[in-house]
Each structure stands twice: as structure tokens, then as C-alpha cells.
Design a protein around this motif. Structure first.
Motif, mmCIF file in Angstrom:
data_model
loop_
_atom_site.group_PDB
_atom_site.id
_atom_site.type_symbol
_atom_site.label_atom_id
_atom_site.label_comp_id
_atom_site.label_asym_id
_atom_site.label_seq_id
_atom_site.Cartn_x
_atom_site.Cartn_y
_atom_site.Cartn_z
ATOM 1 N N GLU A 291 12.646 16.090 13.333
ATOM 2 C CA GLU A 291 13.148 16.969 12.263
ATOM 3 C C GLU A 291 13.482 16.192 10.995
ATOM 4 N N THR A 292 14.061 14.995 11.136
ATOM 5 C CA THR A 292 14.366 14.218 9.926
ATOM 6 C C THR A 292 13.072 13.758 9.260
ATOM 7 N N SER A 293 12.070 13.413 10.063
ATOM 8 C CA SER A 293 10.769 13.018 9.495
ATOM 9 C C SER A 293 10.165 14.179 8.713
ATOM 10 N N ARG A 294 10.236 15.352 9.314
ATOM 11 C CA ARG A 294 9.648 16.535 8.665
ATOM 12 C C ARG A 294 10.329 16.793 7.317
ATOM 13 N N LEU A 319 6.988 5.323 5.542
ATOM 14 C CA LEU A 319 7.768 4.354 6.322
ATOM 15 C C LEU A 319 8.515 5.046 7.459
ATOM 16 N N TYR A 320 9.297 6.049 7.115
ATOM 17 C CA TYR A 320 10.197 6.648 8.114
ATOM 18 C C TYR A 320 9.425 7.443 9.177
ATOM 19 N N CYS A 321 8.464 8.245 8.713
ATOM 20 C CA CYS A 321 7.737 9.093 9.676
ATOM 21 C C CYS A 321 6.876 8.240 10.601
ATOM 22 N N THR A 363 1.313 -1.017 5.112
ATOM 23 C CA THR A 363 2.126 -1.184 6.329
ATOM 24 C C THR A 363 3.581 -0.785 6.035
ATOM 25 N N SER A 364 4.374 -0.692 7.088
ATOM 26 C CA SER A 364 5.806 -0.389 6.899
ATOM 27 C C SER A 364 6.454 -1.438 6.000
ATOM 28 N N GLN A 365 6.055 -2.708 6.177
ATOM 29 C CA GLN A 365 6.664 -3.765 5.362
ATOM 30 C C GLN A 365 6.322 -3.567 3.879
ATOM 31 N N ILE A 366 5.082 -3.178 3.611
ATOM 32 C CA ILE A 366 4.674 -2.969 2.211
ATOM 33 C C ILE A 366 5.426 -1.769 1.621
ATOM 34 N N GLN A 367 5.648 -0.716 2.434
ATOM 35 C CA GLN A 367 6.435 0.430 1.924
ATOM 36 C C GLN A 367 7.863 -0.030 1.597
ATOM 37 N N ILE A 368 8.427 -0.882 2.465
ATOM 38 C CA ILE A 368 9.799 -1.370 2.207
ATOM 39 C C ILE A 368 9.836 -2.130 0.882
#
Ligand SMILES: Cc1cc2nc3c(=O)[nH]c(=O)nc-3n(C[C@H](O)[C@H](O)[C@H](O)COP(=O)(O)OP(=O)(O)OC[C@H]3O[C@@H](n4cnc5c(N)ncnc54)[C@H](O)[C@@H]3O)c2cc1C
Length: 382
Positions: A291-294, A319-321, A363-368
Motif C-alpha cells: 500500500e505504501t508503494s502504491r 527506489l521504494y517500490c 539501480t536503487s543506488q543511482i536513485q538514492i
């Protein structure tokens, strides 16, 4: 969650979900086993706005709001990761052609893509240029009435399966580097090698290495401006990020539904495992992540629909989803016990497919690092 959607958006979600459940879901297991994909069914899916939704009506597309496109990708992700990624790449190809294609290029490539008659790959990543896409080295040297391309690409989704591609190269003219440029590559006129690399997730896609060895590409196949390829590619990738995020929401939703179904029917110690507190904890964590991802994904879509660039919101959603889908799939597998590791269970596939959500489109790291720069004003990328 329905309060977040308009009546029209809910109707789209329900119609697409019902179609995918009836027509596509029963095919998934056999295709995954055989590592094949039902290309012939895609055109039927486009009636809902897949692929055509990102193309303006003036060019024959459906021009859907990003919120509608987000719902479509969420439902595709709930059904089948290989379908979601295939639709995402076709959407990126269509949007890029719509943004930069000449009339002749649109006739030859975009119109058949929107009709589900032709399929394209999107070739940016190279063996030595992944997260740092701008450092790509594949070169296209101007010769006569065209370009001669040398170099290689890697991890290109469905290059085996598609019948043309958008290739990002560095154009060299008069020994001068004119910058990253997009070329349309059609095997009917340009010869190159394609090799599928066996991979863990998304078994009904191919993940290919492409080798260009003095490959001729006609000059009329330059897509957009010489030197304008990187910004063209990155625009497609930004929308692709939201699509990947929403696909991950759908995957987490599938983990939740399958976990609820399983733990209500599985019995141990004389009662259903749904009655055990530690099992409930796992189910509730999957539900909270879903739900938080959505919410983050819908927020990013609404931000784009409000006319904002939405880069921060799309990065945060990606990143989060992506990370949450991985955790949701891990919990779903754990909750299934041994059954979760068997290929007969859909959670075995969810677990493998969830690992992909944190890598392509940044990647997640690049989004961060994108988010860190936006928040702190300093780039940690280099
Ligand atoms: C299933 C799949 C499908 C794909 N489909 C396509 C496609 O159709 N077209 C296409 O062009 N590409 C595609 N890709 C490629 C994808 O975009 C790249 O894999 C991705 O951008 C990461 O590049 P890389 O794999 O080279 O990893 P690298 O860039 O080598 O990264 C390795 C690790 O280092 C980290 N890292 C890198 N730079 C930094 C930094 N500055 N700071 C901190 N950490 C860093 C990364 O986060 C990662 O953990 C696909 C990849 C996969 C796995």
C-alpha cells in the motif's frame, strides 16, 4: 485504495485485471517453462492503452494520463513480470519514436509498433557503460550515405524477439565526436549479431548482447538530432522508472493475494497457519509495503499529470517500490515454507522477478544519488 482513483480509473483497473486474469494468467506457467512469449497476444492488450497510451492522439496514439498508464503497468506487474517488462520497453520505443521520429520513420516503425505488428528493443547499456550510460563507446562513423557502427550492447531486453531497435551510439563525423545519437536499426538493412544471455528473472524475455562489426545504418535512420540521443533516451527512461515502480507494486500485490490464499488453506499444529501471530506479521508487512508503494507510485503519476517534471517523485517511487517488492516476495516465499521454493508455486517466480525491480532504469543506488542531489544540492555521482 479505491478512494484514490476516479470512477474511470477504477473501471480501467477492473477491466484490465479481469482480461489479464482470464486470458494471460493461464498461459504464464507454460511460457516461463519454455522461455517463450505470446507476442501474438500483445495487439489485443493495446486496446486498453498499453504502448499507445504514451503516444499523442495527433500521431495516432491514445494519449492517456500517466495515472492511467501507471494503473496499466500495475496490473501487468500483478499478472506477469515478463509481460510488464515487454510492455514497458515497447512503450519506451513508441514514446521515443513519437518524440523524435520523422513522418517516414513513424510510418515505418511507430505505426506498426502501435498496431502490435512490429516490436522494438531499446539499446543503451554497454559492457563498460551501465549506470554511467553517458560513457557509452559504440561508435557510428559517417561514411557516404550512412554510418558504419562498431561496438556492443548488453542486457538488451527482447533483442531476440523484436524486429528492429533504437540504438544509442556516439556519432563521429570528420574525426569529431558529435555526441550520443539514436539510430533506428532494422536487420533488413543492417547486419549485427545477437546472443541471448541466460538469466534468473523474467524467463519469458531475452536479455541480449548485441555486437556491431562494421554494421551499415542508412543516414535517414538517425532518430532526432545528432548529439541529442542521451536526453531523448533519458526522457524515455524517466517514464520507464515509473512504469517499473508500478510493475513492482503489482508484483507486491500478487505476493499479498497468494500469501493470503495460501495461509488460509495450509494447516499445521491442527489449525490454519493464518491463525499464527508470526504468520500474520508477515502478511501485514507485505500489505503495508504494497500500500505504501502504491501511494508513492500514484503520487509520482499525479505529479507528472500536473505538468511537473516529476524526476524526484519517479526516482523515489522506483527506489521504494523496487526494494519493497523484493521484501514482499521474500516474505511471501517464507510464508509458503518449502512450497515457495517449488516452481509449481507462483511465489517462486515472484521472488526471481522481484530481484530485477532494483536494477534496470537506474539501480536503487543511482536513485538514492539522484534523490540525495535533489535534497542536498551536491552530486555524489562522480
Ligand atoms: C533484466 C534486465 C533488463 C535490462 N534491459 C535493458 C534494456 O532493454 N536496454 C538497456 O539499455 N539496458 C537494459 N538493462 C541494463 C540496465 O539498465 C543496467 O543493468 C543498469 O543500468 C545497471 O548497470 P550495470 O548492470 O552495468 O551495473 P553497474 O553500473 O556496473 O553497477 C554495479 C553496482 O554498482 C553500483 N554503482 C554504480 N555506480 C555507482 C555510483 N556512482 N555510486 C554508488 N553505486 C554505484 C550499482 O548500483 C550496482 O549496485 C537491463 C538490465 C537487466 C538486469
Amino acid at each position: 485504495m479505491s478512494v484514490l482513483l476516479s470512477e474511470e480509473e477504477r473501471a480501467l483497473r477492473d477491466t484490465v485485471r479481469s482480461f489479464l486474469d482470464k486470458k494471460i494468467a493461464p498461459l504464464v506457467s507454460d511460457h516461463e517453462q519454455a522461455r517463450t512469449f505470446p507476442w501474438d497476444l500483445l495487439a489485443e492488450l493495446y486496446q486498453f492503452g498499453y504502448v499507445r497510451g504514451g503516444v499523442p492522439e495527433s500521431l495516432g496514439g491514445d494519449e492517456l494520463p500517466m495515472m492511467m498508464q501507471a494503473i496499466l503497468m500495475e496490473e501487468a506487474g500483478r499478472c506477469w513480470g515478463s509481460l510488464r517488462t515487454t510492455l514497458n520497453v515497447q512503450g519506451m520505443v513508441a514514446r521515443t519514436l513519437a518524440a523524435a521520429g520523422t513522418q517516414a520513420q513513424r510510418d515505418t516503425f511507430l505505426d506498426p509498433v502501435m498496431a502490435g505488428q512490429r516490436f522494438g528493443w531499446f539499446g543503451l547499456t554497454e559492457p563498460d557503460a551501465g549506470s554511467d550510460a553517458g560513457s557509452l563507446r559504440t561508435r557510428a562513423r559517417r561514411e557516404g550515405d550512412g554510418y558504419v557502427v562498431n561496438g556492443s550492447k548488453i542486457y538488451i531486453t527482447n533483442a531476440l524477439g523484436c524486429d528492429f531497435g533504437i540504438l544509442f551510439v556516439r556519432v563521429i563525423e570528420d574525426e569529431v565526436d558529435r555526441g550520443v545519437t539514436a539510430l533506428l536499426v532494422d536487420p533488413a538493412e543492417s547486419s549485427f549479431q545477437v546472443r541471448d544471455i541466460p538469466h534468473m528473472p523474467l524467463r519469458s524475455t531475452t536479455s541480449c548482447e548485441l555486437t556491431f562489426d562494421n554494421t551499415y545504418v542508412p543516414a535517414e535512420n538517425v532518430l532526432g538530432e545528432i548529439g541529442g540521443g542521451l536526453s531523448l533516451g533519458m526522457k524515455a527512461v524517466n517514464a520507464g522508472r515509473l512504469n517499473m515502480a508500478m510493475g513492482a507494486v503489482g508484483l507486491a500485490q500478487a505476493c499479498l493475494e497468494e500469501s493470503i490464499r495460501f495461509c488460509k488453506q495450509r494447516e499445521q499444529f491442527g489449525k490454519t497457519i493464518a491463525a499464527f501471530q508470526l504468520v500474520q506479521q508477515m502478511v501485514v508487512e507485505i500489505a503495508s509495503l504494497t500500500e505504501t508503494s502504491r501511494l508513492l507510485g500514484y503520487h509520482a503519476a499525479r505529479t507528472l499529470d500536473a505538468g511537473e517534471p516529476g524526476r524526484y517523485e519517479c526516482s523515489m517511487a522506483k527506489l521504494y517500490c523496487g526494494e519493497s517488492a523484493g521484501r514482499a516476495a521474500t516474505l511471501a516465499l517464507q510464508l509458503h515454507g518449502g512450497a515457495g521454493l517449488m516452481e509449481e508455486s507462483p511465489v517462486e517466480r515472484y521472488f526471481r522477478d522481484a530481484r530485477e525491480a532494483t536494477i534496470p532504469e537506474g539501480t536503487s543506488q543511482i536513485q538514492i544519488l539522484h534523490l540525495g542531489k535533489a535534497l542536498l544540492g551536491h552530486s555524489a555521482l562522480r
